[in-house]
Design an enzyme around this catalytic site. Structure first.
Site, short mmCIF file in Angstrom:
data_model
loop_
_atom_site.label_atom_id
_atom_site.label_comp_id
_atom_site.label_asym_id
_atom_site.label_seq_id
_atom_site.Cartn_x
_atom_site.Cartn_y
_atom_site.Cartn_z
N SER A 1 -75.65 -0.63 84.20
CA SER A 1 -76.44 -1.82 83.89
C SER A 1 -77.47 -2.16 84.96
CB SER A 1 -75.51 -3.03 83.70
OG SER A 1 -74.79 -3.30 84.87
N LYS B 1 -72.78 -12.57 83.33
CA LYS B 1 -73.96 -12.31 84.16
C LYS B 1 -74.93 -13.49 84.15
CE LYS B 1 -73.69 -7.28 83.61
NZ LYS B 1 -74.30 -6.07 83.04
#
Length: 824
Positions: free
Chosen positions: A696, A739
């Site tokens: 990611s 996140k």
């Protein structure tokens, strides 16, 4: 119609008045020509009796349809057949009731009712004519004789009936109808059966029905007599055994031997009979008791066998707690104990809803995965309280021995069942809620693999016959509701993970933390510090200051520790007399420093000045989301790339992919191709002791490389996540909610997410979405151009001038002759 006279015993149907008071009763049925005595309790009936003259008044007596009803509301609540009856006696009792005696006269039809001012009803009546009252045919005589024989049999079986009743019947055989009514009066039929006989107007049919009901009563009495006989035989045998044992005890007492092992064996046998074990367990227990009777008390094996029998008898084989299936109440309890966590609450409500529709179902195996401090463990207790079930918690963190789950074999010294069986015994219920805490932290070594042992426990297709090595008999775990908790799902083995229904729990926003703090944590810590609510309060700004300046976590565990520290300091001041006991202390944001000292986290730490080669990435960890800094540096060299920060293979491949993308698109990104050969690159991911992996960070790595090569700064208030492909596509990643919350907590202003993750934004709290500018991108160039300030593509190079091709010199291919030296 004629009015009743004083001597009304010979009143016939045509002399019954059209209207008369109605007395509805529930305890008995009055038959014509028979005298019946009963007590009047209801106030409406008492009012009726008090309105009547002392004697000779005729009333209509009928039975209520609903025997539990206080008083009929109308004609629909009473039977339409009654008996016109003469009051022959009444007596007032001390408790306010009236004892009355009525003589039945004739059957009547109740046509309609009218309510009086006193509350009772008057009835409009018509005669109810019976048929066959003077039938003297052989068939009718046979029915009468059969009824008489049945009555004699019934009297012989039931000692509560007088033997003289048979003679009374023989002396009063005045027609089949009156004969049937007389028998019905004497026999203790239920009132509904008596009413059925009263309502039958055909004398022949009434006799047939009476014989049928007497047959049923005779059969019942015969069964009762047989049961009593058997019970008496059993009691006689038990009494004989009791007396013998009493004599044996007395003999042993005289000899000073105490009760002896036989008494212990008998106690175990009694427990076995009461325990109602399943067949296989009962068979094993009986065999061990018989074996114990042959072993000396001095033998070491005696205690081993006795302990095993105790375990078999102590398990709650057939003891279940009643589930409370009130969905509204269950949701209210869950909401009272925990803020948020709607997915988990909805799942439990669904389980209760299905259980309310389908009484028999297997308990689900749930696994709550999330960072520490979000309420996973305490949620299990709330579910148990909402369902009314027993609760047991097992912590399996650090467990290495599978015998802790499956039990030890009885051949070992000190053997005992596994933790699952122990939890069932402690719960004293076969359907408790068992929470298996920290299931992701089980280990494995030479002693076995407890995660593999859990497969049978947590498999709904197998755990209905779970066999513990110590118990060695099947134990049904299918009614148990298992709730597992974990911080890191990837640490749970795949086969075990497939057997569980995983529910992800995320961190809390500032708004959620404030509500949880003021509603749950602060009152709990005030009480724990020995203070009262009226002595201490926290302002909302104080809670916000603690969250921002002294904690940086997804959950609330550290926050609760900080609140506890403040409460203890206030309690110290109260104990010392620095603060009066009746004085209320309110903690404001300005007071936090004096209680907790210097801030641990600087305000708005996430907003950095634009810097070259440093990018804010976003990472998901078992502790929740986090902002991951990506640092780069360059120095003269030949184009080598080094990476540090304890990275996994996937993350190293992301660095290679990002570098290839930047080189392939260098002119568009403003990077000089010559820089790739004259600079060495070093990428570092801080917190080097923490392992990092995953794809990611790909787009953030590409942005850092472009910034480094172009020497253009990257905005410090922007964070991004997304996997990068060789063509620059930004691919979707996981952990979006965590996140985004991490960026929100860190003060980031703009978050760049893959377009493919747009669907995940519905899980992000609205508070975070309002505070952040969320951009969805499909190509890494969009991220790079947004984050890097002043980035411009390189101007296209002019085409090179055509050059005259050089003629190749001929070089002879002989021996070791060197080519001619170039001209100076």
């Amino acid at each position: 119609m004629a009015q009743p006279t004083a001597d009304s015993t010979r009143i016939i149907a045509k002399e019954v008045p059209h209207n008369m008071p109605m007395l509805p009763i529930v305890s008995t049925v009055v038959f014509p020509y028979n005298v019946t005595s009963f007590s009047v309790h209801k106030k409406q009936n008492i009012a009726l009796i008090q309105k009547l003259p002392r004697a000779d008044q005729i009333v209509c007596i009928t039975l209520q349809k609903d025997l539990e009803q206080d008083y009929p509301a109308g004609a629909q609540d009473v039977y339409n057949i009654g008996v016109a009856s003469r009051l022959i006696h009444q007596m007032n009792l001390p408790d306010g009731t009236i004892q009355v005696a009525f003589q039945g006269l004739t059957r009547v039809h109740i046509k309609r009712l009218a309510k009086t001012a006193a509350g009772f009803f008057t009835a409009e009546l018509s005669p109810a004519h019976t048929t066959g009252g003077y039938d003297d045919s052989p068939e009718m005589q046979a029915l009468i004789q059969t009824a008489l024989d049945k009555f004699e049999t019934l009297v012989s079986l039931d000692t509560s009936y007088s033997r003289e009743l048979t003679n009374v019947l023989k002396m009063n055989m005045k027609g089949p109808g009156r004969f049937a009514d007389l028998i019905a009066t004497y026999i203790s039929f239920p009132v509904k059966v008596k009413m059925e006989l009263l309502a039958e107007l055909g004398c022949k049919e009434r006799l047939a029905l009476l014989i049928e009901k007497m047959d049923e009563e005779i059969a019942r009495l015969a069964v009762d007599a047989e049961v009593r006989t058997r019970a008496q035989i059993s009691i006689d045998s038990a009494q004989r055994e009791f007396f013998l044992r009493q004599q044996l005890r007395a003999i042993r007492a005289e000899l000073g031997e105490g009760e002896g092992p036989e008494a212990e064996i008998e106690k175990l046998k009694e427990k076995l009979e009461k325990a109602k074990l399943p067949p296989e367990a009962a068979k094993a227990c009986k065999a061990e008791i018989d074996r114990l009777a042959l072993i000396s008390e001095a033998s070491a094996e005696y205690n081993v066998v006795h302990t095993y029998i105790d375990w078999l008898l102590a398990l709650p084989w057939n003891e279940f707690t009643q589930d409370n299936l009130d969905l509204t109440r269950a949701r209210a309890i869950l909401d009272h104990d925990h803020f948020g966590l709607d997915k988990v609450k909805d799942r439990f409500i669904e389980f209760l809803a299905v259980l309310s529709l389908k009484k028999e179902m297997k308990g689900p195996i749930l696994c709550l995965v999330g960072p520490p401090g979000v309420g996973k463990t305490s949620l299990g207790k709330s579910v148990a309280r909402a369902m009314g079930r027993k609760f047991q918690r097992l912590s399996v963190g650090g467990l290495h021995d599978d015998a802790e789950v499956m039990g030890h074999r009885r051949t070992y010294v000190g053997a005992m069942p596994g933790r699952i069986i122990q939890a069932l015994k402690k719960a004293a219920s076969a359907n408790p809620i068992i929470m298996i805490d920290e299931i992701d932290k089980m280990g494995a070594d030479i002693r076995g693999d407890p995660a593999a042992a859990m497969l049978e426990v947590l498999d709904p297709e197998q755990n209905f016959a779970f066999v513990d090595r110590y118990m060695d008999v099947p134990v049904d775990l299918s009614k148990v509701l298992f709730i597992c908790t974990a911080n890191y799902l990837e640490n749970i083995p795949g086969p075990l993970r497939d057997r569980m229904e995983v529910i992800q729990l995320s961190g809390y926003t500032l708004e959620e933390k404030q509500k949880i703090a003021l509603q749950y944590i602060v009152p709990r810590q005030i009480e724990a510090a020995g203070l009262k609510k009226k002595q201490l309060a926290f302002a909302k700004e104080a809670v916000k200051e603690i969250v921002h300046g002294y904690t940086r976590e997804a959950g609330l565990r550290t926050f609760e520790q900080r609140v506890a520290a403040i409460c203890r300091k206030v309690a110290t001041k109260v104990a010392r007399g620095e603060v009066a006991r009746h004085e209320k202390v309110t903690i404001t944001a300005g007071d936090i420093f004096s209680f907790l000292g210097q801030r641990i986290w600087a305000p708005e730490e996430g907003i950095r000045k634009p810097e070259i080669g440093i990018v804010n990435g976003l990472a998901w960890t078992s502790m929740g989301g986090d902002v991951l800094l990506i640092e780069t540096a360059r120095f003269p060299g030949d184009g080598k790339v080094s990476v540090t920060g304890q990275l996994g293979d996937v993350m190293k491949e992301s660095v290679s992919t990002a570098m290839s993308f930047v080189r392939a698109n260098a002119p568009t990104l403003g990077v000089d191709l010559a820089d790739f050969k004259k600079w060495d690159i070093h990428l570092h991911f801080p917190e080097g002791a923490t392992p990092k992996d995953g794809p990611s960070a790909g787009v953030a790595i590409a942005t850092a490389l472009v910034s480094l090569y172009t020497q253009k700064p990257v905005r410090g208030d922007v964070a991004m996540t997304g996997e990068i492909s060789l063509r620059g596509k930004v691919l979707p990643v996981g952990g979006i909610k965590e996140k985004v919350l991490a960026a929100y907590r860190s003060g980031i202003k703009q978050v760049m997410l893959p377009k493919g993750n747009e669907k995940d934004l519905q899980d992000v709290p609205k508070e975070a979405q309002r505070a952040l500018k969320i951009s969805l991108t499909q190509n890494a160039i969009e991220n790079i151009q947004t984050a890097i300030l002043g980035l411009k593509p390189l101007p296209p190079k002019p085409p090179a001038a055509p050059t005259k091709p050089l003629r190749k010199a001929h070089v002879p291919q002989t021996g070791n002759v060197a080519p001619p030296a170039p001209p100076a």
